[in-house]
Motif scaffolding. Structure first.
Motif: not given
Length: 95
Positions: A25-26, A28-37
């Motif tokens: 459940g967490e 999507p939130k964890w993926i959005l917090m990753r640094d994709f620069t």
């Protein structure tokens, strides 16, 4: 008298959790917090390289395991890359 600290009494911030510690459940939130620069992606590759190097190559009693894994990954990558041509050649008849 020393106080005892419960390890499970506090929660780790989502950004600092490892992938294996994240619940479904967490995710999507964890993926959005990753640094994709580009800098973040380069840092992730660098951390992966150093982790692999220190675990398999830079050891006291080394073996061919570290190098053979890289070689196997290279062979698998090239096979997947050229599968389309190999599949086409397989169906061709040679007389």
């Amino acid at each position: 008298m020393a106080s005892v600290v419960c390890v499970f009494c506090f929660s780790v911030p989502m950004k600092e959790k490892k992938l294996m510690d994240v619940k479904i459940g967490e995710l999507p939130k964890w993926i959005l917090m990753r640094d994709f620069t580009p800098k973040g992606i380069a840092g992730a590759f660098q951390r992966g390289y150093y982790r692999y190097y220190n675990k398999y190559v830079n050891v006291k009693k080394g073996s061919v395991a570290g190098v053979s894994m890289v070689l196997a990954a290279y062979v698998l990558f090239n096979y997947c890359r050229s599968y389309k041509e190999l599949k086409h050649e397989r169906r061709r008849k040679y007389h």
